[in-house]
Scaffold this motif. Structure first.
Motif, PDB file in Angstrom:
ATOM      1  N   VAL A   1     -35.354  13.500 -75.742  1.00 38.87           N
ATOM      2  CA  VAL A   1     -36.052  14.737 -76.070  1.00 38.87           C
ATOM      3  C   VAL A   1     -37.168  14.451 -77.066  1.00 38.87           C
ATOM      4  CG1 VAL A   1     -35.790  17.115 -76.892  1.00 38.87           C
ATOM      5  CG2 VAL A   1     -33.918  16.008 -75.632  1.00 38.87           C
ATOM      6  N   GLY A   2     -36.811  13.894 -78.209  1.00 41.95           N
ATOM      7  CA  GLY A   2     -37.818  13.459 -79.169  1.00 41.95           C
ATOM      8  C   GLY A   2     -38.411  14.556 -80.023  1.00 41.95           C
ATOM      9  N   THR A   3     -37.644  15.618 -80.318  1.00 39.17           N
ATOM     10  CA  THR A   3     -38.102  16.646 -81.243  1.00 39.17           C
ATOM     11  C   THR A   3     -37.608  16.316 -82.655  1.00 39.17           C
ATOM     12  OG1 THR A   3     -36.139  18.026 -80.951  1.00 39.17           O
ATOM     13  CG2 THR A   3     -37.981  18.397 -79.429  1.00 39.17           C
ATOM     14  N   ALA A   4     -38.074  17.076 -83.628  1.00 38.45           N
ATOM     15  CA  ALA A   4     -37.619  16.856 -85.005  1.00 38.45           C
ATOM     16  C   ALA A   4     -36.107  17.031 -85.102  1.00 38.45           C
ATOM     17  CB  ALA A   4     -38.333  17.826 -85.941  1.00 38.45           C
ATOM     18  N   LYS A   5     -35.565  18.028 -84.396  1.00 29.95           N
ATOM     19  CA  LYS A   5     -34.128  18.288 -84.476  1.00 29.95           C
ATOM     20  C   LYS A   5     -33.310  17.196 -83.808  1.00 29.95           C
ATOM     21  CE  LYS A   5     -34.141  23.314 -85.012  1.00 29.95           C
ATOM     22  NZ  LYS A   5     -33.690  24.616 -84.450  1.00 29.95           N
ATOM     23  N   THR A   6     -33.772  16.710 -82.649  1.00 32.95           N
ATOM     24  CA  THR A   6     -32.988  15.676 -81.977  1.00 32.95           C
ATOM     25  C   THR A   6     -33.061  14.354 -82.733  1.00 32.95           C
ATOM     26  OG1 THR A   6     -34.821  15.104 -80.478  1.00 32.95           O
ATOM     27  CG2 THR A   6     -33.222  16.756 -79.713  1.00 32.95           C
ATOM     28  N   LEU A   7     -34.191  14.054 -83.350  1.00 32.73           N
ATOM     29  CA  LEU A   7     -34.293  12.831 -84.138  1.00 32.73           C
ATOM     30  C   LEU A   7     -33.437  12.925 -85.395  1.00 32.73           C
ATOM     31  CD1 LEU A   7     -38.081  12.053 -83.721  1.00 32.73           C
ATOM     32  CD2 LEU A   7     -36.181  10.660 -82.887  1.00 32.73           C
ATOM     33  N   GLU A   8     -33.350  14.115 -85.969  1.00 31.37           N
ATOM     34  CA  GLU A   8     -32.463  14.313 -87.119  1.00 31.37           C
ATOM     35  C   GLU A   8     -31.014  14.059 -86.718  1.00 31.37           C
ATOM     36  OE1 GLU A   8     -31.194  17.790 -90.357  1.00 31.37           O
ATOM     37  OE2 GLU A   8     -32.637  18.231 -88.772  1.00 31.37           O
ATOM     38  N   LEU A   9     -30.634  14.567 -85.530  1.00 36.29           N
ATOM     39  CA  LEU A   9     -29.286  14.315 -85.026  1.00 36.29           C
ATOM     40  C   LEU A   9     -29.090  12.823 -84.754  1.00 36.29           C
ATOM     41  CD1 LEU A   9     -26.526  15.154 -83.878  1.00 36.29           C
ATOM     42  CD2 LEU A   9     -27.685  15.572 -81.685  1.00 36.29           C
ATOM     43  N   ALA A  10     -30.074  12.200 -84.128  1.00 32.79           N
ATOM     44  CA  ALA A  10     -29.960  10.781 -83.775  1.00 32.79           C
ATOM     45  C   ALA A  10     -29.712   9.919 -85.005  1.00 32.79           C
ATOM     46  CB  ALA A  10     -31.223  10.326 -83.044  1.00 32.79           C
ATOM     47  N   THR A  11     -30.499  10.120 -86.038  1.00 33.64           N
ATOM     48  CA  THR A  11     -30.333   9.306 -87.247  1.00 33.64           C
ATOM     49  C   THR A  11     -29.100   9.732 -88.035  1.00 33.64           C
ATOM     50  OG1 THR A  11     -31.886  10.765 -88.423  1.00 33.64           O
ATOM     51  CG2 THR A  11     -32.781   8.758 -87.429  1.00 33.64           C
ATOM     52  N   GLY A  12     -28.672  10.978 -87.858  1.00 31.34           N
ATOM     53  CA  GLY A  12     -27.490  11.457 -88.567  1.00 31.34           C
ATOM     54  C   GLY A  12     -26.191  10.928 -87.996  1.00 31.34           C
ATOM     55  N   VAL A  13     -26.206  10.554 -86.722  1.00 32.84           N
ATOM     56  CA  VAL A  13     -24.977  10.082 -86.071  1.00 32.84           C
ATOM     57  C   VAL A  13     -24.951   8.565 -85.918  1.00 32.84           C
ATOM     58  CG1 VAL A  13     -25.784  10.175 -83.674  1.00 32.84           C
ATOM     59  CG2 VAL A  13     -23.385  10.677 -84.195  1.00 32.84           C
ATOM     60  N   LEU A  14     -26.081   7.902 -86.161  1.00 29.81           N
ATOM     61  CA  LEU A  14     -26.180   6.458 -85.957  1.00 29.81           C
ATOM     62  C   LEU A  14     -25.518   5.696 -87.104  1.00 29.81           C
ATOM     63  CD1 LEU A  14     -27.587   4.523 -83.891  1.00 29.81           C
ATOM     64  CD2 LEU A  14     -29.492   4.404 -85.508  1.00 29.81           C
ATOM     65  N   ARG A  15     -24.728   4.697 -86.760  1.00 26.49           N
ATOM     66  CA  ARG A  15     -24.059   3.908 -87.789  1.00 26.49           C
ATOM     67  C   ARG A  15     -25.034   2.895 -88.387  1.00 26.49           C
ATOM     68  NH1 ARG A  15     -19.444   0.385 -84.879  1.00 26.49           N
ATOM     69  NH2 ARG A  15     -18.849   0.165 -87.076  1.00 26.49           N
ATOM     70  N   PRO A  16     -24.766   2.370 -89.583  1.00 23.55           N
ATOM     71  CA  PRO A  16     -25.625   1.326 -90.144  1.00 23.55           C
ATOM     72  C   PRO A  16     -25.742   0.138 -89.184  1.00 23.55           C
ATOM     73  CG  PRO A  16     -24.116   2.152 -91.820  1.00 23.55           C
ATOM     74  CD  PRO A  16     -23.691   2.770 -90.514  1.00 23.55           C
ATOM     75  N   GLY A  17     -26.945  -0.373 -89.060  1.00 24.53           N
ATOM     76  CA  GLY A  17     -27.190  -1.484 -88.151  1.00 24.53           C
ATOM     77  C   GLY A  17     -27.239  -1.088 -86.696  1.00 24.53           C
ATOM     78  N   GLY A  18     -27.268   0.230 -86.416  1.00 30.30           N
ATOM     79  CA  GLY A  18     -27.290   0.717 -85.046  1.00 30.30           C
ATOM     80  C   GLY A  18     -28.670   0.646 -84.415  1.00 30.30           C
ATOM     81  N   GLU A  19     -28.726   1.052 -83.146  1.00 31.70           N
ATOM     82  CA  GLU A  19     -29.948   0.966 -82.351  1.00 31.70           C
ATOM     83  C   GLU A  19     -30.379   2.370 -81.924  1.00 31.70           C
ATOM     84  OE1 GLU A  19     -31.416  -1.942 -81.306  1.00 31.70           O
ATOM     85  OE2 GLU A  19     -29.895  -3.403 -81.924  1.00 31.70           O
ATOM     86  N   LEU A  20     -31.647   2.707 -82.161  1.00 36.20           N
ATOM     87  CA  LEU A  20     -32.198   3.995 -81.742  1.00 36.20           C
ATOM     88  C   LEU A  20     -33.363   3.774 -80.797  1.00 36.20           C
ATOM     89  CD1 LEU A  20     -32.694   7.045 -81.795  1.00 36.20           C
ATOM     90  CD2 LEU A  20     -33.895   6.760 -83.982  1.00 36.20           C
ATOM     91  N   ALA A  21     -33.237   4.301 -79.581  1.00 34.97           N
ATOM     92  CA  ALA A  21     -34.336   4.280 -78.615  1.00 34.97           C
ATOM     93  C   ALA A  21     -34.965   5.667 -78.593  1.00 34.97           C
ATOM     94  CB  ALA A  21     -33.839   3.891 -77.234  1.00 34.97           C
ATOM     95  N   PHE A  22     -36.191   5.748 -79.036  1.00 35.89           N
ATOM     96  CA  PHE A  22     -36.960   6.995 -79.143  1.00 35.89           C
ATOM     97  C   PHE A  22     -37.780   7.093 -77.851  1.00 35.89           C
ATOM     98  CE2 PHE A  22     -39.965   9.245 -82.446  1.00 35.89           C
ATOM     99  CZ  PHE A  22     -40.128  10.304 -81.578  1.00 35.89           C
ATOM    100  N   VAL A  23     -37.258   7.842 -76.861  1.00 36.11           N
ATOM    101  CA  VAL A  23     -37.857   7.871 -75.526  1.00 36.11           C
ATOM    102  C   VAL A  23     -38.665   9.145 -75.285  1.00 36.11           C
ATOM    103  CG1 VAL A  23     -37.412   7.568 -73.063  1.00 36.11           C
ATOM    104  CG2 VAL A  23     -35.843   6.554 -74.722  1.00 36.11           C
ATOM    105  N   GLY A  24     -38.130  10.293 -75.693  1.00 36.25           N
ATOM    106  CA  GLY A  24     -38.761  11.572 -75.411  1.00 36.25           C
ATOM    107  C   GLY A  24     -40.058  11.773 -76.166  1.00 36.25           C
ATOM    108  N   SER A  25     -40.888  12.647 -75.621  1.00 36.92           N
ATOM    109  CA  SER A  25     -42.202  12.934 -76.224  1.00 36.92           C
ATOM    110  C   SER A  25     -42.265  14.379 -76.702  1.00 36.92           C
ATOM    111  CB  SER A  25     -43.316  12.664 -75.208  1.00 36.92           C
ATOM    112  OG  SER A  25     -43.273  11.340 -74.741  1.00 36.92           O
ATOM    113  N   GLY A  26     -41.232  14.794 -77.435  1.00 40.12           N
ATOM    114  CA  GLY A  26     -41.129  16.186 -77.866  1.00 40.12           C
ATOM    115  C   GLY A  26     -41.872  16.536 -79.135  1.00 40.12           C
ATOM    116  N   GLY A  27     -42.650  15.598 -79.680  1.00 44.63           N
ATOM    117  CA  GLY A  27     -43.472  15.894 -80.848  1.00 44.63           C
ATOM    118  C   GLY A  27     -42.822  15.602 -82.183  1.00 44.63           C
TER     119      GLY A  27
END
Length: 348
Positions: free
Chosen positions: A249-275
């Motif tokens: 999705v790539g919105t501010a809210k989904t990125l907040e969720l993504a970083t909020g649930v990711l463990r230390p040393g985890g991997e985040l793929a930012f695919v969506g173009s939601g701004g």
């Protein structure tokens, strides 16, 4: 001879049906008779582009997800036979740099200097009866795979596969992966994760029907996006957090969720173009040691791997078919979020 096509003629205006000359292949070109063309949100981004925001020259035919049959070859074309069924590798680079030479046009070294990014992206695409392809190197055989299954593989399938491939080294037995956004790309990402990794798959969306799609696609767990979603997902990982997150999705809210649930040393793929955007600072609130990727589309060899998965039965595209003449209706449904999975246009 004339053919029908859906053309973008003005920025910010709906694309218009038109009759244009059917192309004649020259040199290494291949003329493909279109059997199906996918419609996705990146098409909406192109349609809605402000003048000057993209390097493309108007007018051009939309459509970068294309499956069909080779109908005619230029005199120097090779690598494909007339009558062979193919899917299009959509990102077209300069064709001369090292990356293009190895089928990585998605990361062409000269991308910023081109006035196109591929079929339907500054060059005529596949929302038409025929598509002219510069070279057979942009085509992958599909055998008897149905066209409405094959066409979405060229973006929705390939982009998802490429994003997962970048994380696969971290997705061993006992890990957890969160997929945010279970639409055209996300439901294929769930299937690709199940087919190519042993990671548990946790899905998130704002729609109940999308969670049902995630379940059909093989997700181990699905939840609506709410204020407590990060807590719910962490509980499913033993409170450690997710080893990887794919945000489609790539919105501010989904990125907040993504970083909020990711463990230390985890991997985040930012695919969506939601701004949405991430602010990186140290020290800061982001998970320590996390790694960020910005995957774009995928490589030609990866598209061949995606086709192989689909032909094996491991991938199934949930799609809605519309005749090309009903493209305005299909575009409207996509804008309103009423599409289940992927929209596919077929010639009338």
């Amino acid at each position: 001879m004339k053919m029908r096509a859906l053309r973008l003629t003005a920025w910010g205006e709906p694309p218009a049906p038109a009759e244009v000359e059917r192309p004649t292949p020259r040199g290494t070109e291949v003329l493909v008779q279109v059997e199906a063309a996918g419609l996705c949100r990146s098409d909406l981004h192109v349609i809605d582009g402000a003048p000057g925001s993209l390097p493309y020259r108007l007018p051009f035919t939309l459509g970068h997800e294309v499956a069909g049959r080779a109908a005619a070859l230029g005199p120097d074309a090779d690598g494909v036979a007339v009558g062979e069924r193919v899917v299009l590798y959509g990102p077209w680079g300069c064709g001369a740099c090292d990356r293009c030479a190895t089928g990585r046009d998605n990361y062409c070294d000269r991308r910023d200097t081109l006035t196109w990014h591929g079929a339907g992206l500054g060059r005529d695409g596949g929302m038409a009866e025929y598509l002219l392809v510069p070279s057979a190197r942009h085509l992958v055989p599909i055998g008897d795979l149905p066209a409405d299954q094959a066409a979405p593989l060229s973006d929705a399938g390939l982009t998802s596969y490429h994003a997962v491939a970048g994380l696969r080294h971290a997705l061993r037995e006992g890990t957890s992966t969160v997929v945010i956004g279970v639409g055209g790309l996300g439901h294929l990402a769930v299937q690709i994760l199940r087919a190519t990794t042993t990671s548990r798959v946790l899905a998130v969306d704002v729609r109940e029907d999308a969670l049902a799609l995630a379940d059909r696609s093989g997700a181990d767990f699905g939840t609506l996006m709410r204020p407590d979603t990060a807590r719910v997902l962490r509980a499913r990982t033993g409170d450690a957090g997710a080893d990887a997150v794919l945000d489609f999705v790539g919105t501010a809210k989904t990125l907040e969720l993504a970083t909020g649930v990711l463990r230390p040393g985890g991997e985040l793929a930012f695919v969506g173009s939601g701004g949405g955007c991430l602010t990186v600072s140290k020290p800061g609130v982001l998970p320590p040691g996390f790694r960020l990727s910005l995957p774009f589309w995928g490589t030609r060899p990866e598209l061949a791997e995606v086709v192989t998965l689909a032909r094996s039965g491991a991938l199934h595209v949930e799609s809605e078919r519309f005749p090309l003449s009903a493209a305005p209706e299909a575009i409207g449904r996509l804008r309103r979020g009423q599409v289940r999975g992927r929209t596919v246009l077929v010639p009338d």
